[in-house]
Design an enzyme around this catalytic site. Structure first.
Site, PDB file in Angstrom:
ATOM      1  CG  HIS A 257     -76.676 -34.115  62.748  1.00  0.00           C
ATOM      2  ND1 HIS A 257     -76.699 -34.109  64.134  1.00  0.00           N
ATOM      3  CD2 HIS A 257     -75.369 -34.077  62.398  1.00  0.00           C
ATOM      4  CE1 HIS A 257     -75.454 -34.061  64.576  1.00  0.00           C
ATOM      5  NE2 HIS A 257     -74.634 -34.040  63.547  1.00  0.00           N
ATOM      6  CB  CYS A 632     -70.144 -43.808  52.330  1.00  0.00           C
ATOM      7  SG  CYS A 632     -70.158 -42.202  51.494  1.00  0.00           S
TER       8      CYS A 632
END
Length: 683
Positions: A257, A632
């Protein structure tokens, strides 16, 4: 021959992606001696300036010396040319240039400079020895250079007729462009290195250490610059991550993250520094026997993974005219589209500045963590029934609509792919007692209810849990609200003269049934908004291919999907059975032992994950020949992965805004490589 396996060689190969099984070559040649008297010398020279790229002879020499004396720093080298001597900033007496001391031999060396550069058509790094007034060339090789010099040399050589535009594009290392897009450490500055992690997001930054996102926001509001230090980050930390100069985590890999968000924001990040131990209670970090306290200043180099104590001076990037010229050539050559992963106006503007042709991934979950919104999101999660849940979602609708309106207008008609809510709901719930009390008060429930809901939503493996389309099927009102926000923003833009064709992406599907169910939700909302506004608009509904089953069933899923976007971060996790946050501890061991050549989260596993992509492309196009195909995941900014995506026939790649120029260059090189492959096959 044994030097091939020494630590320096191993490190060099890793930095430059050179396979260990190539082996090394050894040249054996007779010696000449530059240390036999004052009619002897030795030196190193470059056909152009390796720092600036200027077309000027550049180098150093020593009289009566051997080669080691020049590079060891035992004696101060003398300049090659009179121009270098005059430009020197040394305060002491200026040493004579080779051009003055041995003018005839200098003339001979100058002629060799022109001959070698004309032959190799690139800047050369040459070593020479003069033995008793006779010049000997020891070696020549392509010279190392800075990114700034690389651009200038390439574009100048096109102007000079030495190389073509295609050759100029092919010889620039895409990774070098990071030097031009981000601040970098002053190469001459001292460094007190505390440890090393993964170079998760390029650039360099210094700041005071803080250990929570809340403290980061508070300190920055008082005019301080901070480095956010966490064991790992979560979406709840987004506010602190946004204001921090840099981010350091002790866990996580290249697509954790922290890494993904930092790259999107252009913020330097070092992740996975496993030897550092953080104690949140005492607000300290143990770094290899040293204790770093809250408020201490550290410096991160996100391009190398180094963490340093104190402030190290940085150099700000400068985008030159050569950069713009090269990018013009790049865009004429490439056939693969390049979009950006962006969800804020700032990200979108940055993406446009760097040449993005649309947004390939707009993550809607990041829009919910603003303090004014998170409270309503938590109300929705705590709701006991659908009516209460819809009431909370109604409060979020205006925020989402405004977000999409701003992004759509910035992109000015370029395609925007919006991914509906993906992460599990527990990520939005508070963790501290004070925050839980605040949510309970706002939602009109007892704090025990908040705690109970948190326990209820907790999952042993949320990555494989109640998230993505599974949320949409369980709570369709969430996706209804988001679809309404997208289409109402589309209508608003149309009224303002901006045409938008939104691409609504359903995440984490593994079957056509899931997509059909949620596509019906989106289509119904689109019809309602169009009828209520009196405005007709076009849109697309597609899905993210991020599960192996979805790749294998792509032919069936393509009946309902207008586009596929490959989410290679999760596809890598699910195909290899690896957690991107936990595998950093042993991935390096696997690389050292030759089990893996690359970190699969940094560069696509082409044999395994790539095969799934290839299968999905082929099967999807069998059903729907005109299906739009993109990627993506973070691999969209990796040059080696981009070459693979070009070969399998994707329409575009999408990456973090600051990696868009890198992706554009890599896509052009991939197109050139594909042309060469086709020519080789035809031969």
């Amino acid at each position: 021959f044994g030097s091939w396996m020494n630590q320096r060689a191993i490190t060099y190969r890793r930095l430059h992606d050179i396979p260990a099984d190539w082996g090394t070559a050894v040249n054996v040649q007779a010696m000449v001696f530059g240390n036999m008297g004052n009619d002897c010398a030795t030196g190193v020279c470059f056909t152009r300036n390796p720092s600036t790229g200027d077309n000027a002879y550049y180098g150093e020499y020593l009289v009566n010396a051997q080669g080691e004396d020049v590079v060891a720093g035992i004696r101060t080298p003398q300049p090659m040319t009179i121009a270098e001597k005059e430009a020197s900033h040394n305060s002491g007496p200026k040493q004579p240039a080779l051009e003055e001391v041995m003018p005839e031999l200098y003339g001979e060396l100058y002629a060799i400079r022109e001959k070698l550069e004309s032959h190799y058509k690139d800047m050369q790094d040459m070593e020479f020895t003069i033995q008793q007034n006779k010049l000997w060339m020891l070696q020549t090789r392509t010279g190392k250079r800075t990114a700034k010099a690389a651009l200038k040399i390439a574009t100048d050589m096109v102007t000079e007729g030495l190389i073509t535009q295609q050759e100029a594009v092919a010889r620039i290392d895409p990774a070098q462009l990071d030097q031009l897009l981000h601040p970098m450490l002053d190469p001459d500055a001292d460094r007190d290195i505390l440890g090393r992690g993964l170079p998760a997001s390029p650039g360099a930054a210094s700041g005071q250490v803080v250990f929570s996102a809340e403290d980061a926001e508070d300190w920055v509001s008082h005019g301080k610059k901070v480095i956010l230090v966490r064991i790992e980050t979560s979406p709840e930390d987004i506010g602190g991550m946004h204001v921090a100069q840099g981010i350091l985590t002790t866990r996580g890999g290249m697509t954790s993250h922290a890494a993904v968000v930092a790259r999107g924001m252009g913020t330097p990040c070092v992740s996975g520094v496993g030897e550092f131990n953080i104690d949140y209670a005492s607000k300290t970090m143990k770094a290899l026997g040293r204790e770093i306290k809250e408020g201490d200043i550290i410096t991160l180099d996100g391009s190398t993974g180094e963490v340093m104590f104190g402030q190290v001076p940085t150099l700000q990037p400068e985008l030159s005219g050569e950069f713009s010229l090269l990018m013009e050539w790049v865009d004429e050559i490439r056939t693969l589209g390049v979009r950006a992963n962006a969800e804020t106006p700032t990200d979108s503007e940055t993406a446009r500045k760097f040449g993005a042709e649309g947004i390939g991934l707009c993550r809607t979950e990041h829009m919910f963590f603003d303090p004014a919104r998170i409270i309503h999101m938590r109300e929705m999660i705590l709701a006991r029934d659908e009516e209460t849940r819809r009431g909370a979602l109604d409060k979020l609708l205006p925020y989402q609509r405004q977000d999409f309106t701003e992004v759509f207008k910035i992109m000015e008609g370029l395609p925007v792919t919006v991914r509906l809510l993906d992460p599990p709901l527990h990520e939005f719930l508070p963790h501290t007692e004070a925050d839980m009390e605040g949510v309970a008060k706002a939602a009109g429930v007892d704090v025990s209810a908040v705690k109970a809901r948190s326990v209820q939503l907790h999952e042993s493996n949320p990555m494989l849990g109640h998230r993505g389309c599974r949320l949409g099927i369980t709570y369709p009102e969430i996706y209804e609200m988001q679809a309404r926000a997208i289409f109402e923003a589309t209508v608003q833009c149309a009224k303002d003269g901006v045409t938008v064709i939104p691409e609504v992406m359903i995440p984490l599907v593994c079957s056509r049934a899931e997509l059909d169910m949620l596509k019906d939700v989106v289509d119904d909302v689109a019809a309602e908004v169009s009828e209520a506004s009196g405005v007709k608009f076009d849109y697309m509904v597609g899905t993210m291919i991020e599960l192996p089953r979805a790749a294998l069933k792509a032919d069936d899923i393509a009946h309902s999907a207008s586009f596929f976007s490959f989410g290679t971060n999760d596809l890598t996790q699910t195909a290899l059975g690896l957690s991107r946050d936990d595998s950093g501890n042993f991935i390096e061991v696997y690389r050292d032992k030759g089990v893996m050549e690359h970190d699969p989260f940094a560069s696509l596993d082409q044999d395994g994950v790539g095969e799934l992509v290839k299968i999905a492309v082929e099967r999807g196009r069998q059903t729907r020949p005109d299906i739009k195909l993109g990627i993506c995941g973070e691999h969209g900014g990796d040059p080696a992965s981009i070459h693979f995506f070009q070969k399998v026939g994707l329409d575009y790649v999408s990456c973090s805004p600051y990696r868009v120029p890198i992706a554009r260059l890599a896509a052009a090189q991939a197109a050139l490589g594909t042309d060469e492959d086709a020519m080789a096959e035809s031969r």
